[in-house]
Design a protein around this motif. Structure first.
Motif, mmCIF file in Angstrom:
data_model
loop_
_atom_site.group_PDB
_atom_site.id
_atom_site.type_symbol
_atom_site.label_atom_id
_atom_site.label_comp_id
_atom_site.label_asym_id
_atom_site.label_seq_id
_atom_site.Cartn_x
_atom_site.Cartn_y
_atom_site.Cartn_z
ATOM 1 N N ALA A 256 -28.581 20.941 -16.020
ATOM 2 C CA ALA A 256 -27.275 20.556 -15.461
ATOM 3 C C ALA A 256 -26.320 21.739 -15.542
ATOM 4 N N GLN A 257 -26.337 22.438 -16.661
ATOM 5 C CA GLN A 257 -25.439 23.593 -16.817
ATOM 6 C C GLN A 257 -25.794 24.693 -15.809
ATOM 7 N N TYR A 258 -27.093 24.888 -15.615
ATOM 8 C CA TYR A 258 -27.528 25.910 -14.644
ATOM 9 C C TYR A 258 -27.068 25.528 -13.237
ATOM 10 N N ARG A 259 -27.291 24.252 -12.878
ATOM 11 C CA ARG A 259 -26.887 23.830 -11.524
ATOM 12 C C ARG A 259 -25.376 23.951 -11.355
ATOM 13 N N LEU A 260 -24.669 23.621 -12.426
ATOM 14 C CA LEU A 260 -23.201 23.684 -12.371
ATOM 15 C C LEU A 260 -22.712 25.116 -12.139
ATOM 16 N N SER A 261 -23.466 26.077 -12.706
ATOM 17 C CA SER A 261 -23.055 27.471 -12.535
ATOM 18 C C SER A 261 -23.105 27.870 -11.061
ATOM 19 N N LYS A 262 -23.872 27.131 -10.254
ATOM 20 C CA LYS A 262 -23.971 27.435 -8.820
ATOM 21 C C LYS A 262 -22.880 26.725 -8.011
ATOM 22 N N VAL A 263 -22.201 25.739 -8.666
ATOM 23 C CA VAL A 263 -21.230 24.931 -7.931
ATOM 24 C C VAL A 263 -19.926 25.693 -7.712
ATOM 25 N N GLY A 264 -19.579 26.582 -8.673
ATOM 26 C CA GLY A 264 -18.300 27.283 -8.635
ATOM 27 C C GLY A 264 -18.034 27.955 -7.301
ATOM 28 N N GLU A 265 -19.049 28.690 -6.806
ATOM 29 C CA GLU A 265 -18.872 29.420 -5.542
ATOM 30 C C GLU A 265 -18.595 28.459 -4.399
ATOM 31 N N THR A 266 -19.365 27.345 -4.371
ATOM 32 C CA THR A 266 -19.183 26.362 -3.293
ATOM 33 C C THR A 266 -17.768 25.809 -3.343
ATOM 34 N N LEU A 267 -17.277 25.530 -4.554
ATOM 35 C CA LEU A 267 -15.923 24.983 -4.673
ATOM 36 C C LEU A 267 -14.903 25.998 -4.170
ATOM 37 N N GLN A 268 -15.104 27.255 -4.529
ATOM 38 C CA GLN A 268 -14.138 28.281 -4.076
ATOM 39 C C GLN A 268 -14.135 28.387 -2.554
ATOM 40 N N ARG A 269 -15.339 28.239 -1.961
ATOM 41 C CA ARG A 269 -15.413 28.278 -0.482
ATOM 42 C C ARG A 269 -14.620 27.120 0.119
#
Ligand code: SF4
Ligand code: SF4
Length: 312
Positions: A256-269
């Motif tokens: 979950a933590q690994y997947r979450l680390s990928k979410v940040g960029e999507t949110l910024q977009r």
């Protein structure tokens, strides 16, 4: 360097022929031991049906070894009984559901087979998953991993969780209220929230909780669905990860933590602040810390402001 136990078990598992071993745990500084959930399921290994007891698990004296072996034997008996009735072994003992795959839409990306902690998913030469349900612990990690969202259980699926998200009332943009969604692991975080309630601890009422089998079963679509619905923040409560992990499914909170680390960029977009999604590690005994954890997160969200997607 080959280890002395290598070649003894010779198991037919995608993740290798041996038991997974811990190498750097605080508990096991001296040498390697087969990994287990040392608090809740100390005899359990990642190979369903194989239990570990005695000095292969940790240093212990003869009395402790006898107690340990008795516990492991009882677990093995329970495993045989439950499996013979098609039920899951611990921690979801008695669960009759099993993961179903809509393989017609499978892209053979192999994420589910790689991330299943129990090697319950083999694959054919093209990469299509081949479930081995006798090994499956019903954690839902494959469901969280699948980018095509084609894995689900009769009573636990992407559609079911998405419907739960849609059913949560989100205050309108002109209301001075926030809505925070919490995905909480049913193994430690939900009992901790229960304990917090039993002890009459008080925390901000803007939060709504959706229980999940494991944070590893959290598909990233839940995050985007929730933010698209107008949730102002998302709090993930999972088990302790790392060498001395407490996740009942071994790697769930780590994934979950690994997947979450990928979410940040999507949110910024999407012009959303990455801080709107936050993960905390919780033990059952942490119930008294929960109000502070929740309130601090909600305060941070209030500082950031309401979700701009609210009302769309
Ligand atoms: S539910 Fe868990 S154990 Fe079963 S196949 Fe999926 S990831 Fe593996
Ligand atoms: S994660 Fe989904 S798409 Fe990828 S191999 Fe597994 S079932 Fe197929």
């Amino acid at each position: 360097t080959p280890q002395p136990w290598e070649g003894i078990l010779n198991l037919d598992y995608r993740q290798g022929p041996e038991m997974p071993f811990l190498t750097a745990s605080n508990l096991t500084k001296i040498c390697d031991f087969p990994e287990s959930n040392f608090i809740c399921f100390p005899y359990e290994s990642r190979r369903t049906g194989i239990y570990i007891a005695g000095c292969v698990r940790k240093p212990m004296d003869m009395d402790e070894t006898i107690t340990d072996a008795t516990g492991a034997a009882l677990k093995a008996i329970q495993c045989m009984e439950l499996e013979s009735r098609g039920r899951a072994v611990h921690p979801r003992a008695m669960d009759l559901s099993y993961p179903e795959f809509l393989l017609i839409r499978c892209t053979q990306c192999k994420r589910c087979t790689i991330e299943c902690p129990f090697s319950a998913l083999e694959e054919d030469e093209k990469g299509t998953p081949l479930p081995n349900l006798f090994r499956c612990r019903r954690c839902g990690i494959c469901m969280g991993a699948c980018p095509e969202r084609i894995i689900g259980f009769k009573d636990y699926s992407v559609d079911i969780i998405s419907s739960m998200i849609k059913a949560i009332n989100v205050p309108y943009e002109d209301e001075p209220k926030f809505r925070i969604l919490c995905f909480a692991c049913e193994n430690d975080a939900i009992p901790a929230l229960d304990m917090a309630g039993i002890n009459r601890t008080i925390y901000d009422a803007s939060i709504r909780v959706i229980p999940v089998r494991c944070l590893g079963s959290l598909n990233l679509v839940f995050i985007s669905d929730s933010l698209a619905r107008g949730m102002d923040g998302i709090l993930l409560l999972g088990c302790v990860l790392g060498d001395d992990y407490q996740c009942h499914f071994v790697r769930g909170s780590e994934l979950a933590q690994y997947r979450l680390s990928k979410v940040g960029e999507t949110l910024q977009r999407l012009a959303l602040e990455p801080e709107r999604v936050h993960m905390e590690q919780v033990m059952i005994t942490d119930y008294h810390k929960l109000p502070k954890m929740i309130n601090e997160f909600i305060e941070k969200i209030k500082e950031i402001g309401p979700n701009p997607f609210k009302g769309f």
